[in-house]
Design a protein around this motif. Structure first.
Motif, PDB file in Angstrom:
ATOM      1  N   ASN A 142      21.827  15.105  -0.392  1.00 18.02           N
ATOM      2  CA  ASN A 142      20.873  14.575  -1.363  1.00 18.02           C
ATOM      3  C   ASN A 142      19.764  13.797  -0.672  1.00 18.02           C
ATOM      4  N   VAL A 143      18.581  13.828  -1.279  1.00 18.36           N
ATOM      5  CA  VAL A 143      17.422  13.109  -0.763  1.00 18.36           C
ATOM      6  C   VAL A 143      16.931  12.197  -1.877  1.00 18.36           C
ATOM      7  N   LYS A 144      16.740  10.912  -1.550  1.00 20.39           N
ATOM      8  CA  LYS A 144      16.311   9.956  -2.565  1.00 20.39           C
ATOM      9  C   LYS A 144      15.271   9.017  -1.973  1.00 20.39           C
ATOM     10  N   THR A 145      14.143   8.848  -2.694  1.00 20.80           N
ATOM     11  CA  THR A 145      13.090   7.940  -2.255  1.00 20.80           C
ATOM     12  C   THR A 145      12.320   7.446  -3.464  1.00 20.80           C
ATOM     13  N   THR A 146      11.655   6.315  -3.308  1.00 22.31           N
ATOM     14  CA  THR A 146      10.752   5.840  -4.354  1.00 22.31           C
ATOM     15  C   THR A 146       9.341   6.321  -4.082  1.00 22.31           C
ATOM     16  N   GLY A 147       9.155   6.994  -2.961  1.00 20.97           N
ATOM     17  CA  GLY A 147       7.841   7.492  -2.574  1.00 20.97           C
ATOM     18  C   GLY A 147       7.655   8.957  -2.933  1.00 20.97           C
ATOM     19  N   ASP A 148       6.764   9.602  -2.196  1.00 25.56           N
ATOM     20  CA  ASP A 148       6.410  10.997  -2.442  1.00 25.56           C
ATOM     21  C   ASP A 148       7.025  11.881  -1.362  1.00 25.56           C
ATOM     22  N   ILE A 149       7.415  13.098  -1.765  1.00 27.57           N
ATOM     23  CA  ILE A 149       7.990  14.058  -0.826  1.00 27.57           C
ATOM     24  C   ILE A 149       7.292  15.392  -1.005  1.00 27.57           C
ATOM     25  N   GLN A 150       6.989  16.037   0.113  1.00 30.25           N
ATOM     26  CA  GLN A 150       6.502  17.408   0.096  1.00 30.25           C
ATOM     27  C   GLN A 150       7.520  18.242   0.859  1.00 30.25           C
ATOM     28  N   VAL A 151       8.142  19.199   0.158  1.00 36.33           N
ATOM     29  CA  VAL A 151       9.177  20.030   0.758  1.00 36.33           C
ATOM     30  C   VAL A 151       8.584  21.394   1.081  1.00 36.33           C
ATOM     31  N   ALA A 185       0.851  -1.187   0.000  1.00 36.14           N
ATOM     32  CA  ALA A 185       0.000   0.000   0.000  1.00 36.14           C
ATOM     33  C   ALA A 185       0.890   1.241   0.000  1.00 36.14           C
ATOM     34  N   LYS A 186       0.467   2.256  -0.727  1.00 37.21           N
ATOM     35  CA  LYS A 186       1.269   3.462  -0.889  1.00 37.21           C
ATOM     36  C   LYS A 186       1.309   4.249   0.422  1.00 37.21           C
ATOM     37  N   PRO A 187       2.515   4.498   0.937  1.00 34.12           N
ATOM     38  CA  PRO A 187       2.609   5.272   2.175  1.00 34.12           C
ATOM     39  C   PRO A 187       2.330   6.751   1.919  1.00 34.12           C
ATOM     40  N   ALA A 188       2.079   7.468   2.985  1.00 36.22           N
ATOM     41  CA  ALA A 188       1.827   8.912   2.880  1.00 36.22           C
ATOM     42  C   ALA A 188       3.112   9.622   2.454  1.00 36.22           C
ATOM     43  N   ALA A 189       2.966  10.796   1.886  1.00 36.89           N
ATOM     44  CA  ALA A 189       4.123  11.574   1.450  1.00 36.89           C
ATOM     45  C   ALA A 189       4.951  12.000   2.660  1.00 36.89           C
ATOM     46  N   SER A 190       6.266  12.003   2.484  1.00 33.59           N
ATOM     47  CA  SER A 190       7.153  12.500   3.530  1.00 33.59           C
ATOM     48  C   SER A 190       7.121  14.018   3.487  1.00 33.59           C
ATOM     49  N   LEU A 191       6.992  14.624   4.642  1.00 34.65           N
ATOM     50  CA  LEU A 191       6.892  16.083   4.731  1.00 34.65           C
ATOM     51  C   LEU A 191       8.160  16.637   5.359  1.00 34.65           C
ATOM     52  N   LEU A 192       8.827  17.521   4.627  1.00 32.25           N
ATOM     53  CA  LEU A 192       9.985  18.229   5.154  1.00 32.25           C
ATOM     54  C   LEU A 192       9.492  19.619   5.534  1.00 32.25           C
ATOM     55  N   SER A 193       9.329  19.862   6.816  1.00 30.06           N
ATOM     56  CA  SER A 193       8.648  21.066   7.288  1.00 30.06           C
ATOM     57  C   SER A 193       9.451  22.336   7.018  1.00 30.06           C
ATOM     58  N   SER A 194       8.794  23.472   7.173  1.00 29.02           N
ATOM     59  CA  SER A 194       9.372  24.761   6.807  1.00 29.02           C
ATOM     60  C   SER A 194      10.567  25.144   7.680  1.00 29.02           C
ATOM     61  N   ASP A 195      10.698  24.580   8.882  1.00 25.34           N
ATOM     62  CA  ASP A 195      11.837  24.904   9.735  1.00 25.34           C
ATOM     63  C   ASP A 195      13.006  23.945   9.539  1.00 25.34           C
ATOM     64  N   LEU A 196      12.911  23.068   8.541  1.00 25.31           N
ATOM     65  CA  LEU A 196      13.948  22.066   8.294  1.00 25.31           C
ATOM     66  C   LEU A 196      14.885  22.528   7.188  1.00 25.31           C
TER      67      LEU A 196
END
Length: 178
Positions: free
Chosen positions: A55-64, A39-50
């Motif tokens: 480098n960042v690498k994933t086969t999933g979804d990212i929200q920056v 099952a597709k996991p939720a998108a990874s969230l990189l918050s505004s204070d981060l």
């Protein structure tokens, strides 16, 4: 309907309970468990204070929403309005609301009205909303995710020059209006 003799008889209840667990439905239950991790996991969230340096690498979804100084590779990349990425971005789908300084590679690339991109965009399909700020070149490729894809698309390179000029002209016209 209810009788005391049926409640106290252990024989039939054991016989009924034994075939059910050993029956074929147990196999689909294990198949269901095997498909559950897919099952597709939720998108990874990189918050505004981060702030990430690397480098960042994933086969999933990212929200920056924060700042990344490095390359990003993902399936779906969403760049938030407060985000800044300094590096190359590679994803199947790229939605840009914030700022990217560097090359963007994607099958589907979308620049929203709040997007700021300083770098080249290599894409299969692209959408640029009115108000987006873009400085760079646009090149269409059938396989934009493959850096060696340029060999297969030399005929597309001359055709890409005209849309790039059109995009730059539209951006300049929009700047003059605003």
């Amino acid at each position: 309907m209810f009788s005391k003799s049926k409640i106290n008889e252990p024989g039939p209840k054991q016989a009924e309970a034994t075939p059910a667990p050993s029956a074929a439905p147990a196999a689909p239950v294990s198949d269901y468990k095997a498909s559950a991790p897919k099952a597709k996991p939720a998108a990874s969230l990189l918050s505004s204070d981060l702030h990430i340096t690397g480098n960042v690498k994933t086969t999933g979804d990212i929200q920056v929403e924060g700042t990344v100084e490095g390359d990003i590779r993902a399936h779906l990349l969403t760049v938030g309005e407060t985000a800044t990425i300094k590096g190359e971005v590679t994803a199947d789908d790229v939605v840009i609301n914030g700022r990217i300084v560097g090359r963007v590679r994607g099958l589907k690339v979308r620049l929203t009205a709040t997007a700021r991109v300083e770098g080249d965009i290599i894409h299969k399909t692209i959408a640029i909303e009115s108000g987006a700020h873009f400085e760079g070149s646009v090149q269409r490729q059938d396989d934009p995710l493959n850096p060696g894809g340029r060999k297969s698309a030399p005929a597309a390179a001359p055709a890409a020059a005209a849309p790039s000029a059109a995009v730059q002209a539209a951006t300049a016209a929009h700047k003059a209006e605003g």
